[in-house]
Design a protein around this motif. Structure first.
Motif, short mmCIF file in Angstrom:
data_model
loop_
_atom_site.label_atom_id
_atom_site.label_comp_id
_atom_site.label_asym_id
_atom_site.label_seq_id
_atom_site.Cartn_x
_atom_site.Cartn_y
_atom_site.Cartn_z
N GLU A 138 0.71 -1.33 0.02
CA GLU A 138 -0.23 -0.04 0.11
C GLU A 138 1.07 1.27 0.06
O GLU A 138 0.59 2.08 -0.79
CB GLU A 138 -0.95 -0.12 1.22
CG GLU A 138 -2.20 -0.87 1.25
CD GLU A 138 -1.73 -2.10 1.92
OE1 GLU A 138 -0.67 -2.45 2.34
OE2 GLU A 138 -2.71 -2.95 2.40
N LYS A 139 1.74 1.30 0.97
CA LYS A 139 2.69 2.39 0.95
C LYS A 139 3.44 2.64 -0.41
O LYS A 139 3.73 3.63 -0.92
CB LYS A 139 3.98 1.93 1.95
CG LYS A 139 3.45 2.95 3.19
CD LYS A 139 4.67 2.79 4.47
CE LYS A 139 4.16 3.46 5.72
NZ LYS A 139 5.28 3.10 6.71
N ALA A 140 3.92 1.44 -0.91
CA ALA A 140 4.76 1.47 -2.14
C ALA A 140 3.88 2.07 -3.45
O ALA A 140 4.27 2.97 -4.27
CB ALA A 140 5.15 0.02 -2.62
N ALA A 141 2.56 1.76 -3.49
CA ALA A 141 1.60 2.22 -4.51
C ALA A 141 1.57 3.66 -3.98
O ALA A 141 1.40 4.42 -5.12
CB ALA A 141 0.32 1.51 -4.06
N GLU A 142 1.42 4.29 -3.03
CA GLU A 142 1.36 5.66 -2.63
C GLU A 142 2.68 6.35 -3.32
O GLU A 142 2.49 7.27 -3.94
CB GLU A 142 0.83 5.90 -1.24
CG GLU A 142 -0.23 5.46 -0.88
CD GLU A 142 -1.49 5.82 -1.51
OE1 GLU A 142 -1.52 7.14 -2.06
OE2 GLU A 142 -2.29 5.13 -1.69
N ALA A 143 3.71 5.71 -2.83
CA ALA A 143 4.94 6.24 -3.04
C ALA A 143 5.24 6.52 -4.53
O ALA A 143 5.88 7.30 -5.25
CB ALA A 143 6.13 5.60 -2.41
N LEU A 144 4.76 5.23 -5.24
CA LEU A 144 5.22 5.49 -6.75
C LEU A 144 4.32 6.34 -7.51
O LEU A 144 4.39 6.62 -8.86
CB LEU A 144 4.99 3.92 -7.32
CG LEU A 144 5.99 2.92 -6.84
CD1 LEU A 144 5.56 1.60 -7.26
CD2 LEU A 144 7.41 3.21 -7.91
N LYS A 145 3.13 6.90 -7.09
CA LYS A 145 2.52 7.77 -7.60
C LYS A 145 1.89 7.16 -9.11
O LYS A 145 2.38 7.78 -10.14
CB LYS A 145 3.02 9.27 -7.93
CG LYS A 145 3.41 9.71 -6.40
CD LYS A 145 3.22 11.18 -6.23
CE LYS A 145 3.18 11.71 -4.73
NZ LYS A 145 4.32 11.29 -3.86
N LEU A 146 1.10 6.14 -8.91
CA LEU A 146 1.07 5.19 -10.19
C LEU A 146 -0.39 5.33 -10.91
O LEU A 146 -0.48 4.60 -11.68
CB LEU A 146 1.49 3.82 -9.90
CG LEU A 146 1.01 3.17 -8.71
CD1 LEU A 146 -0.22 3.18 -8.54
CD2 LEU A 146 1.59 1.80 -8.33
N LEU B 277 8.91 13.00 -7.11
CA LEU B 277 7.74 12.45 -6.49
C LEU B 277 7.85 12.43 -5.00
O LEU B 277 6.84 12.03 -4.29
CB LEU B 277 7.95 10.88 -6.77
CG LEU B 277 7.71 10.66 -8.35
CD1 LEU B 277 7.91 9.08 -8.61
CD2 LEU B 277 6.61 11.16 -9.16
N GLN B 278 8.99 13.12 -4.38
CA GLN B 278 9.04 13.24 -3.02
C GLN B 278 8.86 11.86 -2.57
O GLN B 278 8.42 11.54 -1.51
CB GLN B 278 8.12 14.22 -2.16
CG GLN B 278 7.99 15.60 -3.22
CD GLN B 278 7.44 16.64 -2.07
OE1 GLN B 278 6.50 16.35 -1.60
NE2 GLN B 278 8.06 17.75 -2.35
N PHE B 279 9.88 10.99 -3.23
CA PHE B 279 9.61 9.26 -2.64
C PHE B 279 10.23 9.08 -1.54
O PHE B 279 11.47 9.59 -1.24
CB PHE B 279 10.41 8.89 -3.87
CG PHE B 279 10.18 7.42 -3.94
CD1 PHE B 279 9.24 6.77 -4.84
CD2 PHE B 279 10.81 6.42 -3.38
CE1 PHE B 279 8.76 5.50 -4.86
CE2 PHE B 279 10.45 5.09 -3.19
CZ PHE B 279 9.73 4.56 -4.18
N LYS B 280 9.69 8.38 -0.82
CA LYS B 280 10.11 7.93 0.43
C LYS B 280 10.07 6.40 0.67
O LYS B 280 8.80 5.97 0.96
CB LYS B 280 9.64 8.74 1.58
CG LYS B 280 10.34 8.62 3.12
CD LYS B 280 10.04 9.77 3.95
CE LYS B 280 10.73 9.64 5.38
NZ LYS B 280 10.38 8.46 6.23
N ASP B 281 10.89 5.59 1.02
CA ASP B 281 10.61 4.20 1.43
C ASP B 281 11.25 4.11 2.73
O ASP B 281 10.81 4.98 3.66
CB ASP B 281 11.25 3.23 0.44
CG ASP B 281 12.63 3.48 0.14
OD1 ASP B 281 13.59 3.00 0.82
OD2 ASP B 281 12.86 4.28 -0.90
N LEU B 282 12.17 3.32 3.24
CA LEU B 282 12.68 3.41 4.27
C LEU B 282 13.79 4.59 4.58
O LEU B 282 13.81 5.17 5.93
CB LEU B 282 13.77 1.96 4.76
CG LEU B 282 12.85 0.61 4.79
CD1 LEU B 282 13.80 -0.49 4.57
CD2 LEU B 282 11.75 0.77 5.76
#
Lengths: 318, 285
Positions: free
Chosen positions: A240-248, B84-89
């Protein structure tokens, strides 16, 4: 009916409706008013759910097992269609289909990923994951379109190009790269539509065009949220987090200027009214083709190249 | 039982191989474990003198090797933007900062013009040390720049790939660099300016599936990993052991995707031959 996790409130209402209808059918009590009320609530609930979907929920919708696939759209959009097979080098891929059809009097070449409609067919179609011969078949058909001046329509719906031993042996990378290179200079209009999943190289391998549209509940990115989660979060649990982060989502992609158009889906998603979806898609495809055909061929190619050359943001250090 | 075996193995390791070498003086080959001085390694064009393992090197080493240190770099200060202001860990911004600090580079590719045995050449060389040599907007933009420069001056182009593929933190933007570099290469081809693609260890993912495979001549260093899907992904998918030598340069040559494999010691000479042969290249009518 298949209900997704976030559609649970809807499922409950449908169950209630069923029960109420049964009672009504017995004829002892008049349930018409209750039925009407429930139907109203279903409509409202659906609208509430669907007007505020997260990235991950759209990913789930894009994979809905009842979602219409390429061959369905072709059947709905073309009065006549002849499917063509094979790449002329190795074989006929089942995960990419293509052929020549008549769409309201205009001959078009349509290519697209094809997923299976049931368990057996899903395997037959390799879950929409093409091998190199699929990309090469697509290119052969695009070259055919070019030779005779037919516009190309490409429908995208894949969880990715197949990552198998034989795919690597036969040059999965080369096949995708070659398509991008050739599609850049193809002398007929190319209109692409993401109708489900647009995963990475497997999607863009038939996805370079003058006009790219995305259906409302589809996604397009460099990697699936699951794989992204497993690589960057080192666990499968952050999809879910990855889906948000990827802005897909289609909205994101449109706001970045990477796709030209978002095509509205019926409330409840494409699968809730597939014929209506096909009509809308056809209308938008025709409109896009007509607009491109206004240009000279050289102008069309120049615009296509300039469009992709402009994608990307960089800065210069002071 | 097992204990004793392990202990014995430990003792049998040659002392010189076991010794911790101070960084910058000694080099231990990751394949044969032979230890040589850094100077010896450099003099052997960064190949192990014992087993010919081609050590991974960066843009600077390639520029030095091909241009004898005499080159002009383009767009050296181009940097990535976290659109994208990308953030993972970690956040992408922090990753970029850390990568810059670690490598002293601005991104995963550098473009330079110089002369290789008196003939002009534009080289775009990737740096694996910068976020796994991943392709984001900067890589795409610099390659587009190199192509335009090559077209303008009718100078042959060499791209040296060394990458894990697309840069996830730039999501769709990184995916679109596949399209961007390919459409630009189609212009170069139309202009009749030659493009040589050199694949080095490793070349995988979206880079392989775009510019790396599109050379008029496709070259690779020996025993490099070249793939679309990396071996780990393939193995997970098919749930079988992979065949010996799968996805190496030699495997790709055998399957028809490379023109030839070039030992790093012969790279300059082989490229020089190609540049000579392509000298009369022109735009076809």
């Amino acid at each position: 009916m298949v209900f997704l996790e976030f559609e649970k409130p809807l499922e409950k209402l449908y169950e209630q409706l069923e029960k109420v209808k049964e009672v009504g059918d017995d004829g002892v009590v008049d349930m018409d008013a209750t039925i009407q009320e429930l139907e109203g609530r279903i409509k409202q609930t659906r609208r509430d759910i669907y007007s505020n979907l997260s990235g991950w929920q759209r990913v789930q919708l894009s994979r809905h097992p009842e979602r219409p696939y390429t061959l369905y759209y072709i059947e709905q959009m073309c009065r006549k269609f002849v499917e063509l097979h094979g790449d002329r080098y190795y074989g006929d891929d089942k995960a990419i289909v293509g052929g020549i059809g008549n769409m309201d009097g205009q001959t078009v070449v349509i290519i697209g990923h094809q997923k299976g409609v049931n368990t057996k067919m899903r395997q037959y179609r390799n879950f929409g994951m093409a091998n190199p011969e699929g990309y090469r078949k697509a290119l052969r058909l695009m070259k055919l379109a070019e030779r005779f001046g037919f516009p190309v329509i490409s429908l995208i719906d894949t969880p990715g190009a197949f990552p198998g031993i034989e795919a690597e042996e036969r040059g999965q990378a080369e096949a995708i790269a070659r398509n991008l290179f050739e599609m850049a200079q193809l002398r007929v209009p190319i209109v692409c539509a993401v109708i489900g999943e647009g995963a990475s190289g497997g999607a863009i391998g038939i996805g370079l065009g003058d006009h790219v549209m995305m259906l409302e509940n589809t996604w397009y990115s460099v990697i699936s949220p699951e794989s992204c989660s497993s690589i960057l979060w080192r666990s499968w649990d952050y999809k879910e987090k990855a889906a948000e982060a990827l802005k897909l989502t289609a909205e994101d992609m449109h706001s970045f200027g990477i796709v030209e158009e978002i095509v509205k889906e019926p409330h409840g998603g494409a699968h809730s009214a597939p014929d209506e979806m096909a009509k809308t898609l056809k209308r938008q495809l025709k409109k896009a083709i007509a607009a491109i055909q206004e240009k000279s061929v050289d102008q069309m190619i120049e615009d296509r190249i300039n469009k992709y050359a402009a994608i990307g943001q960089v800065t210069h250090a002071k | 039982m097992g204990w004793f075996k392990r202990l014995k193995d430990g003792i049998q390791t040659a002392t010189r191989n076991k010794k911790e070498a101070p960084e910058g003086l000694w080099y231990k080959c990751p394949r044969c474990s032979e230890t040589v001085t850094r100077k010896e390694l450099r003099e052997n064009v960064y190949k192990c003198p014992n087993c010919n393992y081609h050590e991974r090197i960066g843009s600077q080493e390639y520029f030095d090797l091909l241009f004898d240190g005499n080159f002009e770099e383009y767009e050296a200060d181009m940097e990535a933007v976290d659109v994208l202001q990308f953030k993972d860990l970690k956040s992408y911004k922090d990753r970029l900062k850390a990568a810059k600090k670690k490598t002293g580079l601005s991104d995963a590719i550098r473009v330079a013009r110089g002369k290789l045995n008196r003939r002009p050449l534009i080289v775009a060389a990737m740096d694996f040390g910068f976020i796994g040599g991943s392709m984001g907007s900067v890589v795409g933009e610099k390659i587009a720049f190199a192509i335009d420069e090559a077209r303008k001056t009718r100078t042959p182009l060499l791209i040296i790939s060394k990458t894990g593929g697309a840069r996830m933190m730039e999501a769709a933007f990184s995916l679109m660099q596949m399209a961007k570099t390919s459409v630009k290469l189609s212009q170069l081809a139309k202009d009749g300016v030659p493009y040589f693609s050199l694949m080095t260890d490793p070349t995988t993912g979206g880079v392989t599936a775009s510019y790396a495979m599109l050379g008029d001549i496709n070259l690779a260093e020996p025993e490099a990993l070249i793939a679309f899907a990396g071996p780990r992904v393939v193995k997970e998918t098919i749930k079988k052991e992979l065949p010996e030598g799968f996805q190496t340069s030699e495997f790709l040559l055998e399957h028809g995707f490379l023109d030839f494999i070039v030992d790093r010691a012969e790279l300059t000479e082989r490229l020089s031959d190609l540049l000579h042969l392509f000298e009369s290249a022109h735009r076809p009518n």
